[in-house]
Scaffold this motif. Sequence first.
Motif, PDB file in Angstrom:
ATOM      1  N   PRO A   1       0.801  -1.225   0.000  1.00 45.44           N
ATOM      2  CA  PRO A   1       0.000   0.000   0.000  1.00 45.44           C
ATOM      3  C   PRO A   1       0.840   1.285   0.000  1.00 45.44           C
ATOM      4  O   PRO A   1       0.327   2.351  -0.303  1.00 45.44           O
ATOM      5  CB  PRO A   1      -0.829  -0.108   1.279  1.00 45.44           C
ATOM      6  CG  PRO A   1      -0.072  -1.029   2.152  1.00 45.44           C
ATOM      7  CD  PRO A   1       0.680  -1.967   1.249  1.00 45.44           C
ATOM      8  N   ILE A   2       2.108   1.190   0.326  1.00 49.81           N
ATOM      9  CA  ILE A   2       2.963   2.370   0.379  1.00 49.81           C
ATOM     10  C   ILE A   2       3.597   2.663  -0.979  1.00 49.81           C
ATOM     11  O   ILE A   2       3.464   3.756  -1.507  1.00 49.81           O
ATOM     12  CB  ILE A   2       4.068   2.210   1.445  1.00 49.81           C
ATOM     13  CG1 ILE A   2       3.463   1.905   2.815  1.00 49.81           C
ATOM     14  CG2 ILE A   2       4.972   3.431   1.489  1.00 49.81           C
ATOM     15  CD1 ILE A   2       2.504   2.946   3.326  1.00 49.81           C
ATOM     16  N   CYS A   3       4.270   1.695  -1.562  1.00 48.57           N
ATOM     17  CA  CYS A   3       4.976   1.922  -2.829  1.00 48.57           C
ATOM     18  C   CYS A   3       4.176   1.438  -4.046  1.00 48.57           C
ATOM     19  O   CYS A   3       4.596   1.651  -5.171  1.00 48.57           O
ATOM     20  CB  CYS A   3       6.350   1.265  -2.796  1.00 48.57           C
ATOM     21  SG  CYS A   3       6.313  -0.538  -2.697  1.00 48.57           S
ATOM     22  N   ASN A   4       3.044   0.780  -3.810  1.00 46.80           N
ATOM     23  CA  ASN A   4       2.170   0.273  -4.886  1.00 46.80           C
ATOM     24  C   ASN A   4       2.878  -0.687  -5.834  1.00 46.80           C
ATOM     25  O   ASN A   4       2.583  -0.729  -7.021  1.00 46.80           O
ATOM     26  CB  ASN A   4       1.548   1.424  -5.675  1.00 46.80           C
ATOM     27  CG  ASN A   4       0.583   2.188  -4.830  1.00 46.80           C
ATOM     28  OD1 ASN A   4      -0.205   1.608  -4.117  1.00 46.80           O
ATOM     29  ND2 ASN A   4       0.682   3.497  -4.871  1.00 46.80           N
ATOM     30  N   ARG A   5       3.788  -1.458  -5.308  1.00 46.52           N
ATOM     31  CA  ARG A   5       4.479  -2.478  -6.101  1.00 46.52           C
ATOM     32  C   ARG A   5       4.077  -3.855  -5.607  1.00 46.52           C
ATOM     33  O   ARG A   5       3.835  -4.049  -4.419  1.00 46.52           O
ATOM     34  CB  ARG A   5       5.987  -2.332  -5.955  1.00 46.52           C
ATOM     35  CG  ARG A   5       6.515  -1.079  -6.559  1.00 46.52           C
ATOM     36  CD  ARG A   5       8.005  -1.035  -6.410  1.00 46.52           C
ATOM     37  NE  ARG A   5       8.531   0.203  -6.957  1.00 46.52           N
ATOM     38  CZ  ARG A   5       9.787   0.539  -6.925  1.00 46.52           C
ATOM     39  NH1 ARG A   5      10.684  -0.247  -6.363  1.00 46.52           N
ATOM     40  NH2 ARG A   5      10.187   1.674  -7.447  1.00 46.52           N
ATOM     41  N   PRO A   6       4.032  -4.823  -6.506  1.00 44.50           N
ATOM     42  CA  PRO A   6       3.714  -6.185  -6.073  1.00 44.50           C
ATOM     43  C   PRO A   6       4.918  -6.836  -5.387  1.00 44.50           C
ATOM     44  O   PRO A   6       6.066  -6.551  -5.719  1.00 44.50           O
ATOM     45  CB  PRO A   6       3.388  -6.900  -7.379  1.00 44.50           C
ATOM     46  CG  PRO A   6       4.072  -6.118  -8.432  1.00 44.50           C
ATOM     47  CD  PRO A   6       4.155  -4.702  -7.956  1.00 44.50           C
ATOM     48  N   PHE A   7       4.639  -7.663  -4.415  1.00 49.08           N
ATOM     49  CA  PHE A   7       5.693  -8.458  -3.791  1.00 49.08           C
ATOM     50  C   PHE A   7       5.191  -9.877  -3.612  1.00 49.08           C
ATOM     51  O   PHE A   7       3.994 -10.117  -3.491  1.00 49.08           O
ATOM     52  CB  PHE A   7       6.176  -7.845  -2.469  1.00 49.08           C
ATOM     53  CG  PHE A   7       5.130  -7.751  -1.380  1.00 49.08           C
ATOM     54  CD1 PHE A   7       5.049  -8.714  -0.387  1.00 49.08           C
ATOM     55  CD2 PHE A   7       4.245  -6.691  -1.339  1.00 49.08           C
ATOM     56  CE1 PHE A   7       4.116  -8.618   0.625  1.00 49.08           C
ATOM     57  CE2 PHE A   7       3.303  -6.582  -0.336  1.00 49.08           C
ATOM     58  CZ  PHE A   7       3.235  -7.549   0.643  1.00 49.08           C
ATOM     59  N   GLN A   8       6.133 -10.819  -3.645  1.00 49.50           N
ATOM     60  CA  GLN A   8       5.784 -12.233  -3.600  1.00 49.50           C
ATOM     61  C   GLN A   8       5.997 -12.847  -2.229  1.00 49.50           C
ATOM     62  O   GLN A   8       6.773 -12.345  -1.423  1.00 49.50           O
ATOM     63  CB  GLN A   8       6.626 -13.008  -4.605  1.00 49.50           C
ATOM     64  CG  GLN A   8       6.269 -12.719  -6.025  1.00 49.50           C
ATOM     65  CD  GLN A   8       7.001 -13.623  -6.973  1.00 49.50           C
ATOM     66  OE1 GLN A   8       8.108 -14.068  -6.708  1.00 49.50           O
ATOM     67  NE2 GLN A   8       6.390 -13.896  -8.110  1.00 49.50           N
ATOM     68  N   TRP A   9       5.313 -13.949  -2.053  1.00 52.79           N
ATOM     69  CA  TRP A   9       5.434 -14.771  -0.856  1.00 52.79           C
ATOM     70  C   TRP A   9       6.884 -15.187  -0.653  1.00 52.79           C
ATOM     71  O   TRP A   9       7.597 -15.451  -1.613  1.00 52.79           O
ATOM     72  CB  TRP A   9       4.561 -16.004  -1.061  1.00 52.79           C
ATOM     73  CG  TRP A   9       4.530 -17.001   0.049  1.00 52.79           C
ATOM     74  CD1 TRP A   9       3.639 -17.026   1.068  1.00 52.79           C
ATOM     75  CD2 TRP A   9       5.392 -18.128   0.229  1.00 52.79           C
ATOM     76  NE1 TRP A   9       3.891 -18.106   1.870  1.00 52.79           N
ATOM     77  CE2 TRP A   9       4.970 -18.800   1.378  1.00 52.79           C
ATOM     78  CE3 TRP A   9       6.480 -18.628  -0.467  1.00 52.79           C
ATOM     79  CZ2 TRP A   9       5.586 -19.934   1.846  1.00 52.79           C
ATOM     80  CZ3 TRP A   9       7.098 -19.760   0.007  1.00 52.79           C
ATOM     81  CH2 TRP A   9       6.657 -20.403   1.141  1.00 52.79           C
TER      82      TRP A   9
END
Length: 46
Positions: free
Chosen positions: A12-20
């Motif tokens: 929610p801060i940088c609006n980038r996807p991150f993976q498990w």
Amino acid sequence: MKKQHLPTKMCPICNRPFQWRKKWEKIWEEIKYCSEKCRRHKKQAY
């Protein structure tokens, strides 16, 4: 789990996807931020 089928979330801060990640295996539902840096800056975003 195969690498191409890992769950992802949007930070929610940088609006980038991150993976498990393996280290988040037991707490994946609680993870909201992609990094420690984003977690620290959560108050500035609002």
